[in-house]
Design a protein around this motif. Structure first.
Motif, PDB file in Angstrom:
ATOM      1  N   GLY A  51       0.823  -1.211   0.000  1.00 31.00           N
ATOM      2  CA  GLY A  51       0.000   0.000   0.000  1.00 31.00           C
ATOM      3  C   GLY A  51       0.856   1.260   0.000  1.00 31.00           C
ATOM      4  N   ALA A  52       1.930   1.244   0.793  1.00 30.23           N
ATOM      5  CA  ALA A  52       2.844   2.395   0.824  1.00 30.23           C
ATOM      6  C   ALA A  52       3.540   2.571  -0.521  1.00 30.23           C
ATOM      7  CB  ALA A  52       3.878   2.212   1.935  1.00 30.23           C
ATOM      8  N   SER A  93       1.043   3.960  -3.002  1.00 27.59           N
ATOM      9  CA  SER A  93       0.785   5.367  -2.713  1.00 27.59           C
ATOM     10  C   SER A  93       1.905   6.243  -3.272  1.00 27.59           C
ATOM     11  CB  SER A  93       0.658   5.570  -1.205  1.00 27.59           C
ATOM     12  OG  SER A  93       0.482   6.928  -0.900  1.00 27.59           O
ATOM     13  N   GLU A  94       3.139   5.826  -3.042  1.00 28.00           N
ATOM     14  CA  GLU A  94       4.290   6.567  -3.572  1.00 28.00           C
ATOM     15  C   GLU A  94       4.261   6.588  -5.104  1.00 28.00           C
ATOM     16  OE1 GLU A  94       9.070   5.923  -4.147  1.00 28.00           O
ATOM     17  OE2 GLU A  94       8.100   4.929  -2.467  1.00 28.00           O
ATOM     18  N   ALA A 126       1.658   6.235  -7.065  1.00 25.69           N
ATOM     19  CA  ALA A 126       0.530   7.046  -7.526  1.00 25.69           C
ATOM     20  C   ALA A 126       0.877   8.535  -7.452  1.00 25.69           C
ATOM     21  CB  ALA A 126      -0.713   6.749  -6.696  1.00 25.69           C
ATOM     22  N   HIS A 127       1.568   8.929  -6.393  1.00 20.95           N
ATOM     23  CA  HIS A 127       1.986  10.331  -6.270  1.00 20.95           C
ATOM     24  C   HIS A 127       2.947  10.707  -7.397  1.00 20.95           C
ATOM     25  CE1 HIS A 127       3.013  14.149  -4.457  1.00 20.95           C
ATOM     26  NE2 HIS A 127       4.282  13.829  -4.546  1.00 20.95           N
TER      27      HIS A 127
END
Length: 143
Positions: free
Chosen positions: A61-62, A65-66, A68-69
């Motif tokens: 998930g982390a 998230s990275e 996607a950013h």
């Protein structure tokens, strides 16, 4: 003023860009399907297995998230380049003679192709990084 030939060229460029993007997406989906098929079985007691899965989910998930950013940042840059290209495309019609029109069109097409190449390279790099991190996390989870 754009001619029918110019419109066809733009349509062809956009169609080719769409085909390249679709092919890239399909390749990514197939690779992910192959990676998930290779998921290692973890022979351990149930509670340890559940803990490893939860830890993997948290780490993945982390990572997502990275990614996607970073993907959003890349898309913002591509959007800005598209706006600039659109403005340049509108200026092509303001050419005063055929030679100037040819030069502006050639510059525009070169810049467009460079942008497409850079976007494809950025997408491939992001994809490779995601697969490397997934591989690393799966290896960690399996041990």
């Amino acid at each position: 003023m754009t001619t029918k030939t110019e419109t066809n060229v733009y349509d062809q460029v956009f169609e080719n860009m769409k085909k390249a993007t679709d092919a890239g997406l399909k390749m990514q989906q197939e690779a992910i399907a192959q990676w998930t098929a290779l998921w290692p079985a973890i022979p351990s007691p149930q509670s340890v297995w559940v803990d490893k899965v939860r830890e993997f989910q948290k780490q993945w998930g982390a990572v997502l998230s990275e990614l996607a950013h970073r993907h959003r940042t890349t898309l913002d840059q591509q959007y800005e380049a598209a706006l600039e290209s659109f403005e340049e495309a509108l200026q092509i019609g303001e050419s005063s003679d055929p030679e100037e029109f040819r030069k502006r069109t050639e510059q525009f097409i070169r810049k467009t192709l460079d942008c497409m190449r850079e976007a494809s390279e950025a997408q491939m790099k992001e994809y490779q990084e995601a697969m490397a991190k997934l591989s690393e996390l799966v290896t960690k989870a399996g041990s």
